[in-house]
Design an enzyme around this catalytic site. Structure first.
Site, short mmCIF file in Angstrom:
data_model
loop_
_atom_site.label_atom_id
_atom_site.label_comp_id
_atom_site.label_asym_id
_atom_site.label_seq_id
_atom_site.Cartn_x
_atom_site.Cartn_y
_atom_site.Cartn_z
N HIS A 124 17.90 -4.80 8.46
CA HIS A 124 18.99 -3.86 8.21
C HIS A 124 19.80 -3.74 9.49
O HIS A 124 19.27 -3.37 10.54
CB HIS A 124 18.48 -2.48 7.78
CG HIS A 124 19.60 -1.52 7.48
ND1 HIS A 124 20.16 -1.40 6.23
CD2 HIS A 124 20.29 -0.67 8.29
CE1 HIS A 124 21.14 -0.51 6.26
NE2 HIS A 124 21.23 -0.05 7.49
N CYS A 125 21.09 -4.06 9.41
CA CYS A 125 21.94 -4.07 10.60
C CYS A 125 22.72 -2.76 10.68
O CYS A 125 23.56 -2.48 9.82
CB CYS A 125 22.91 -5.25 10.54
SG CYS A 125 24.03 -5.33 11.96
N PRO A 126 22.48 -1.92 11.69
CA PRO A 126 23.20 -0.64 11.79
C PRO A 126 24.68 -0.83 12.10
O PRO A 126 25.48 0.07 11.82
CB PRO A 126 22.47 0.09 12.93
CG PRO A 126 21.83 -0.99 13.73
CD PRO A 126 21.48 -2.07 12.77
N GLU A 162 26.07 -1.45 8.78
CA GLU A 162 25.55 -0.45 7.85
C GLU A 162 25.20 -1.08 6.50
O GLU A 162 25.57 -0.57 5.45
CB GLU A 162 26.56 0.69 7.67
CG GLU A 162 26.34 1.85 8.62
CD GLU A 162 24.96 2.47 8.51
OE1 GLU A 162 24.51 2.70 7.37
OE2 GLU A 162 24.34 2.73 9.54
N ASN A 163 24.51 -2.20 6.56
CA ASN A 163 24.08 -2.89 5.35
C ASN A 163 22.89 -3.77 5.69
O ASN A 163 22.67 -4.11 6.87
CB ASN A 163 25.22 -3.74 4.80
CG ASN A 163 24.99 -4.16 3.35
OD1 ASN A 163 24.09 -3.68 2.68
ND2 ASN A 163 25.80 -5.09 2.87
#
Length: 265
Positions: free
Chosen positions: A126-128, A131-132
């Site tokens: 999950h890549c902050p 945001e996905n």
């Protein structure tokens, strides 16, 4: 897609967009190579840089708002509460299980994301920043985005350096170049981060491994019986890259595993 835009990641996406265009504006307005090209009437380089920045922003939103490969259906049907907590044996494919949160049977290489609150096929991470999740459907576009973003950042780094001008004193130098130096520092930091991210993802893709599998190998049931250097999904460098970038379909990883996994002792 409009609903996705206004999820909890709205501020992150807005921040990314504003920051990108503010830095771009600084590079165009300061006395850099871009500004000098404009003054001479040579518009090719400024136009190409602007279009590359625009492409990077469009790719960012595409990856950020795209379905990463959410598990939507349960092909195994409904089960009892005891089944939801237990591993479902599928010989010779080891242990598919029901997600304790979604109550859906997870395909091999899928994982539940605590942030998105969904199970994602071929979960990477999950890549902050976007945001996905990065998963089966958007992973290739994530790497394309990183590549374009790196090109933009390196070009911006060169442009920013070209605009740093000398001055008689340190105080005057900082006044003349303060805004450009701030942009230069920001671009430099992001260049290093994106370069590391791109390099690590290209390596993992070339071996058909995900970030989650690489970091949590000892806790993943279908990798526990494999050696440290063994990957049942690895088909060789060329085939891995071809399948990743050129084959746009859902892969039944259970079948791949059956063909290439080591036989249990």
């Amino acid at each position: 897609m409009v609903q996705n835009l206004f999820r909890s990641g709205f501020l992150v996406r807005l921040g990314h967009t504003v920051l990108t265009w503010v830095v771009t504006l600084v590079l165009f307005l300061h006395n850099t190579d871009l500004r000098r090209c404009e003054e001479r009437g040579e518009l090719l380089a400024p136009a190409l840089f602007f279009l590359l920045v625009l492409l990077s922003v469009l790719l960012y939103f595409a990856v950020s708002l795209m379905d990463p490969g959410f598990v939507l259906t349960d092909t195994a049907g409904q089960g009892s509460p005891e089944e939801t907590e237990s591993m479902i044996p599928q010989p010779p494919t080891p242990r598919l299980r029901r997600c304790g949160y979604c109550l859906l049977q997870q395909p091999m290489r899928a994982k539940h994301c605590q942030t998105c609150k969904r199970c994602v096929r071929r979960f990477d991470h999950h890549c902050p920043w976007i945001e996905n999740c990065v998963g089966e459907r958007n992973h290739r576009w994530f790497i394309v985005y990183l590549l374009v973003q790196l090109l933009v950042l390196l070009w911006a780094l060169r442009i920013a350096l070209s605009g740093v001008s000398p001055a008689a004193t340190w105080e005057l130098w900082l006044r003349a170049n303060g805004l450009l130096l701030a942009a230069l520092a920001l671009v430099g930091v992001f260049s290093g981060v994106v370069l590391l991210l791109l390099g690590s993802h290209v390596y993992l893709v070339s071996t058909n491994c995900t970030t989650w599998e690489f970091m949590s190998r000892h806790r993943i049931s279908y990798l526990k019986n494999c050696g440290d250097e063994e990957n049942p999904f690895d088909r060789g460098l060329f085939c891995n890259l071809w399948d990743f970038f050129c084959v746009c379909r859902t892969v039944m990883w259970e079948q791949v595993y059956q063909k290439h996994a080591p036989n249990p002792a």
